[in-house]
Design a protein around this motif. Structure first.
Motif, mmCIF file in Angstrom:
data_model
loop_
_atom_site.group_PDB
_atom_site.id
_atom_site.type_symbol
_atom_site.label_atom_id
_atom_site.label_comp_id
_atom_site.label_asym_id
_atom_site.label_seq_id
_atom_site.Cartn_x
_atom_site.Cartn_y
_atom_site.Cartn_z
ATOM 1 N N HIS A 145 11.807 -11.407 -3.816
ATOM 2 C CA HIS A 145 13.055 -11.957 -3.911
ATOM 3 C C HIS A 145 14.273 -9.835 -4.055
ATOM 4 C CE1 HIS A 145 15.861 -13.306 -6.655
ATOM 5 N NE2 HIS A 145 16.753 -14.083 -5.038
ATOM 6 N N GLY A 146 14.039 -9.540 -5.003
ATOM 7 C CA GLY A 146 14.846 -8.311 -4.571
ATOM 8 C C GLY A 146 15.077 -7.593 -3.610
ATOM 9 N N THR A 147 13.601 -7.309 -3.434
ATOM 10 C CA THR A 147 13.622 -6.586 -1.872
ATOM 11 C C THR A 147 14.554 -7.864 -0.958
ATOM 12 O OG1 THR A 147 11.805 -5.661 -1.707
ATOM 13 C CG2 THR A 147 12.447 -6.762 0.372
ATOM 14 N N LEU A 148 14.985 -8.670 -0.676
ATOM 15 C CA LEU A 148 15.131 -9.876 0.286
ATOM 16 C C LEU A 148 16.874 -9.335 0.254
ATOM 17 C CD1 LEU A 148 12.695 -13.404 -0.292
ATOM 18 C CD2 LEU A 148 13.385 -11.804 1.325
ATOM 19 N N ARG A 149 16.788 -9.338 -1.474
ATOM 20 C CA ARG A 149 18.886 -9.435 -1.806
ATOM 21 C C ARG A 149 18.714 -8.392 -1.699
ATOM 22 N NH1 ARG A 149 21.719 -10.564 -6.800
ATOM 23 N NH2 ARG A 149 22.391 -13.546 -6.106
ATOM 24 N N LEU A 150 18.492 -7.457 -1.476
ATOM 25 C CA LEU A 150 18.662 -5.593 -1.294
ATOM 26 C C LEU A 150 18.749 -5.900 0.078
ATOM 27 C CD1 LEU A 150 17.682 -3.799 -3.592
ATOM 28 C CD2 LEU A 150 19.390 -3.681 -2.484
ATOM 29 N N ALA A 151 18.066 -6.710 0.884
ATOM 30 C CA ALA A 151 17.939 -6.734 2.769
ATOM 31 C C ALA A 151 19.575 -7.270 3.304
ATOM 32 C CB ALA A 151 16.729 -7.131 3.134
ATOM 33 N N VAL A 152 19.873 -8.547 2.443
ATOM 34 C CA VAL A 152 20.709 -9.409 3.214
ATOM 35 C C VAL A 152 22.248 -9.096 2.385
ATOM 36 C CG1 VAL A 152 19.764 -10.473 3.733
ATOM 37 C CG2 VAL A 152 20.779 -11.777 1.830
ATOM 38 N N MET A 153 22.277 -8.162 1.506
ATOM 39 C CA MET A 153 23.475 -8.952 0.382
ATOM 40 C C MET A 153 24.101 -6.903 0.388
ATOM 41 S SD MET A 153 22.306 -11.794 -2.165
ATOM 42 C CE MET A 153 23.910 -11.348 -3.417
ATOM 43 N N ASP A 154 25.575 -7.178 0.561
ATOM 44 C CA ASP A 154 25.808 -5.711 0.319
ATOM 45 C C ASP A 154 26.068 -5.400 -1.168
ATOM 46 O OD1 ASP A 154 27.885 -7.737 -0.302
ATOM 47 O OD2 ASP A 154 29.921 -6.713 1.324
ATOM 48 N N THR A 156 24.090 -6.687 -4.872
ATOM 49 C CA THR A 156 23.549 -7.590 -5.716
ATOM 50 C C THR A 156 23.738 -8.283 -7.051
ATOM 51 O OG1 THR A 156 22.158 -6.131 -6.725
ATOM 52 C CG2 THR A 156 21.504 -7.048 -4.573
ATOM 53 N N GLN A 157 25.195 -7.950 -7.193
ATOM 54 C CA GLN A 157 25.349 -7.860 -8.718
ATOM 55 C C GLN A 157 26.787 -9.210 -9.030
ATOM 56 O OE1 GLN A 157 23.970 -6.401 -11.184
ATOM 57 N NE2 GLN A 157 22.826 -5.622 -9.311
ATOM 58 N N ARG A 158 26.230 -10.937 -7.665
ATOM 59 C CA ARG A 158 26.544 -11.723 -8.026
ATOM 60 C C ARG A 158 25.540 -12.623 -7.199
ATOM 61 N NH1 ARG A 158 27.669 -12.567 -2.567
ATOM 62 N NH2 ARG A 158 27.914 -10.133 -1.346
ATOM 63 N N GLU A 159 26.316 -14.002 -7.523
ATOM 64 C CA GLU A 159 24.782 -14.785 -6.647
ATOM 65 C C GLU A 159 25.446 -15.362 -5.310
ATOM 66 O OE1 GLU A 159 24.962 -19.004 -7.514
ATOM 67 O OE2 GLU A 159 25.523 -18.390 -10.561
ATOM 68 N N ALA A 160 24.615 -15.015 -4.283
ATOM 69 C CA ALA A 160 24.098 -14.987 -3.147
ATOM 70 C C ALA A 160 25.077 -15.845 -2.433
ATOM 71 C CB ALA A 160 22.500 -14.600 -2.341
ATOM 72 N N THR A 161 25.905 -15.723 -1.356
ATOM 73 C CA THR A 161 26.760 -16.982 -0.859
ATOM 74 C C THR A 161 25.537 -17.516 0.320
ATOM 75 O OG1 THR A 161 26.519 -15.404 1.164
ATOM 76 C CG2 THR A 161 28.679 -15.026 -0.106
ATOM 77 N N PRO A 162 25.902 -19.104 0.573
ATOM 78 C CA PRO A 162 25.228 -19.904 1.318
ATOM 79 C C PRO A 162 24.799 -19.245 2.427
ATOM 80 C CG PRO A 162 26.901 -21.285 0.687
ATOM 81 C CD PRO A 162 27.961 -19.889 0.014
ATOM 82 N N ASP A 163 25.743 -18.108 3.558
ATOM 83 C CA ASP A 163 25.255 -18.249 4.367
ATOM 84 C C ASP A 163 23.850 -17.002 4.145
ATOM 85 O OD1 ASP A 163 26.496 -18.781 5.777
ATOM 86 O OD2 ASP A 163 27.941 -17.559 6.042
ATOM 87 N N GLU A 164 24.340 -15.850 2.762
ATOM 88 C CA GLU A 164 23.076 -15.125 2.803
ATOM 89 C C GLU A 164 22.060 -16.024 1.726
ATOM 90 O OE1 GLU A 164 25.848 -11.467 0.893
ATOM 91 O OE2 GLU A 164 25.992 -12.968 -0.768
ATOM 92 N N THR A 165 22.270 -16.817 1.447
ATOM 93 C CA THR A 165 21.004 -17.397 1.169
ATOM 94 C C THR A 165 19.942 -18.394 2.307
ATOM 95 O OG1 THR A 165 21.592 -18.188 -1.072
ATOM 96 C CG2 THR A 165 19.845 -19.580 -0.028
ATOM 97 N N ALA A 166 21.053 -18.056 3.262
ATOM 98 C CA ALA A 166 20.294 -18.832 4.494
ATOM 99 C C ALA A 166 19.157 -18.008 5.157
ATOM 100 C CB ALA A 166 20.929 -19.816 6.100
ATOM 101 N N ALA A 167 20.429 -16.466 5.164
ATOM 102 C CA ALA A 167 19.181 -15.176 5.551
ATOM 103 C C ALA A 167 18.189 -15.119 4.982
ATOM 104 C CB ALA A 167 20.782 -14.846 5.619
ATOM 105 N N MET A 168 17.945 -15.564 3.376
ATOM 106 C CA MET A 168 16.666 -15.439 2.720
ATOM 107 C C MET A 168 15.559 -15.738 2.935
ATOM 108 S SD MET A 168 17.754 -13.156 -0.900
ATOM 109 C CE MET A 168 19.016 -14.343 -1.136
ATOM 110 N N GLU A 169 16.361 -17.529 3.882
ATOM 111 C CA GLU A 169 15.319 -18.466 3.777
ATOM 112 C C GLU A 169 14.357 -18.102 5.010
ATOM 113 O OE1 GLU A 169 17.082 -22.584 3.480
ATOM 114 O OE2 GLU A 169 17.535 -21.688 2.170
ATOM 115 N N GLU A 170 15.150 -17.563 5.499
ATOM 116 C CA GLU A 170 14.329 -16.960 7.062
ATOM 117 C C GLU A 170 13.890 -16.266 7.222
ATOM 118 O OE1 GLU A 170 17.079 -16.061 10.908
ATOM 119 O OE2 GLU A 170 18.035 -17.896 9.970
ATOM 120 N N LYS A 171 13.878 -14.926 6.122
ATOM 121 C CA LYS A 171 12.690 -14.007 6.180
ATOM 122 C C LYS A 171 12.095 -14.336 5.857
ATOM 123 C CE LYS A 171 16.983 -10.345 6.676
ATOM 124 N NZ LYS A 171 15.553 -9.275 7.398
ATOM 125 N N VAL A 172 11.967 -15.233 4.361
ATOM 126 C CA VAL A 172 10.850 -15.730 3.688
ATOM 127 C C VAL A 172 9.861 -16.297 4.655
ATOM 128 C CG1 VAL A 172 9.877 -17.300 1.635
ATOM 129 C CG2 VAL A 172 12.108 -16.002 1.089
#
Ligand code: ZN
Ligand code: CU
Length: 481
Positions: A145-154, A156-172
């Motif tokens: 999950h840390g790797t995914l956050r770095l991959a999609v978020m500019d 990481t010191q905040r909650e992910a937006t719905p778009d960012e969460t969707a992008a991480m879901e795709e990567k999972v």
């Protein structure tokens, strides 16, 4: 009368299923176990005499940070030398894929890769690398999950937006389709500390649909461990998948009683319809990044590595601080980025964990550290030598079960973890009187004693003379066996 590739003769077989040992011969054809029983009429190209020895499934190290070692130093000597035939990599929210980063990544991603190591836009790319140049051990891979956050978020010191969460879901989903066995998180670490539980549930649900597990380094192992434990169970319940809680050495500052309490929460959680398991390793010291807030809590700290001060590798922090005329926290700030070994656990709690029937064995070793924690080389022989034979805390059959079949079942590793006809031939032959870890905190990189033979997919990778040079490992999982 049959002719086999290999027969291991006259050993005491402990089959992994937590049954009593029995005397038997074990035949192997190709990468599979062909027969178990009295095979005195059969012959083989290679005969191995195992009289007086235990013959059991190869150990499954359920908690590792071996991603890069699998790729770059595929002999896997620290692992196969102790009888480990499969490692679960990508724990604690940190996996080498999918992420592209030219620079050194933020901690704790630097546990697994440095400059240029994170070069995978997809998880499939990493799996391809391990398939093209096979390692000596098998690998079951978690996507972090840390790797995914770095991959999609500019940031990481905040909650992910719905778009960012969707992008991480795709990567999972991509990782699971490429052979990952589940999702891991490291909620205590900087890349994930600010994430909400909902984000984790969303990603875990994607892993669940592909039959995956959820392995978590919880948000806290100290004062807030109870809430962190409940969060882990909630993710399992809401996302509908089994949960493995990593390195379950709960040790709130000055509260050695927390470990027993936490095992009590575990027992209670079993009524909630979520499958929960935990992993642990047999040492009183932990090891992770050098972080001032960890240093504050520890009486004794050994530097595993330091980027700005490599000359301090393998020295005690208080000696370094004294040389520099600063306090330990200041010294830690100067030494970061780096890794350290933290002392201060109660041995009674280590015993309690090792003996508990729910505890799977996972080393949590960090092969990238120039001065690693001895758990990297010694975890499995230490459980079998010290905690089973010398201290008599549990039966050998029970300990081996929690290193093999129980682990394979939990991570969905089909056809592994058992000495049984038709299963993959991952096998260890060892001397129960001699097995022991030989590493120490100051000298951690020493192969174990008492390991006679280690076979991965029917091929010998380690014996009394050392590594055979073979590299028969595979990326394993539910579909790939
Ligand atoms: Zn961790
Ligand atoms: Cu870990």
């Amino acid at each position: 009368m049959a002719e086999h590739g290999v027969i291991i003769r006259a050993g005491e077989v402990i089959d992994g299923a937590n049954r009593m040992r029995f005397r038997a011969d074990v035949a192997i054809d190709g990468d599979r176990i062909a027969a178990v029983g009295d095979l005195s009429d059969d012959t083989a190209e290679t005969e191995i005499d195992a009289a007086g020895r235990i013959v059991c499934p190869g150990f499954i190290d359920v908690h590792t940070h071996d991603d890069r070692m699998l790729r770059d130093a595929g002999d896997m000597t620290p692992k196969v030398s102790q009888g480990v035939t499969t490692v679960v990599a990508g724990n604690c929210g940190v996996s080498l894929a999918p992420l592209v980063a030219a620079e050194r990544p933020m901690e704790p991603l630097d546990m697994v890769g440095l400059e240029g190591d994170y070069r995978y836009p997809t998880f499939a790319g990493f799996v391809d690398d391990l398939t093209r140049r096979a390692p000596a051990s098998n690998a079951a891979l978690l996507v972090g999950h840390g790797t995914l956050r770095l991959a999609v978020m500019d940031d990481t010191q905040r909650e992910a937006t719905p778009d960012e969460t969707a992008a991480m879901e795709e990567k999972v989903a991509e990782a699971m389709a490429s052979g990952a066995v589940g999702l891991s998180t490291g909620l205590e670490y900087p890349p994930a500390r600010r994430c909400g539980t909902g984000e984790v549930v969303a990603l875990a649900a994607v892993a669940a649909r592909a039959g995956g597990v959820y392995a978590t380094h919880m948000r806290s192992y100290g004062a807030d461990a109870r809430a962190a434990f409940e969060e882990a169970v909630r993710v399992g319940r809401d996302a509908r998948l089994p949960v493995v809680i990593s390195h379950f050495h709960c040790h709130a500052d000055g509260n050695p009683g927390l470990c027993a309490e936490a095992l009590g929460w575990y027992d209670e959680s079993r009524g909630e319809g979520v499958e929960v398991a935990v992993d642990a390793y047999p040492y009183e010291a932990s090891s992770t990044s050098i972080l001032p807030r960890f240093v504050e809590k520890s009486a004794k700290v050994l530097v595993a590595w330091s980027k700005p001060h490599p000359e301090t590798n393998g020295r005690y922090l208080h000696d370094i601080a004294a040389d520099w005329g600063v306090d330990a926290v200041d010294a830690a700030e100067r030494l970061a980025p780096g890794g350290a070994i933290y002392f201060g656990r109660d041995e009674e709690n280590v015993k309690r964990l090792m003996a508990h029937p729910a505890v799977l064995i996972g080393s949590d070793g960090i092969p990238l550290n120039p001065h690693p924690h001895p758990r990297l080389w010694g975890t499995f022989p230490r459980v079998l030598g010290r905690y089973v034979r010398d201290l008599g805390l549990m039966a050998l059959e029970d300990a081996i079960h929690r290193m093999t079949a129980a682990s394979a079942d939990r991570f969905g590793l089909r056809d592994r973890g058992r000495v049984e006809t038709g299963r993959h031939a991952d096998i260890v032959v060892f001397d129960p009187a001699a097995i022991a870890d030989r590493g120490a905190y100051m000298e951690p990189e020493r192969p174990a004693a008492g390991i006679d033979r280690v076979l991965v997919n029917g091929v010998e990778v380690w014996n009394a003379r050392g590594h055979t040079g073979a590299a028969p490992g595979r990326v394993v999982g539910r579909r790939t066996g």
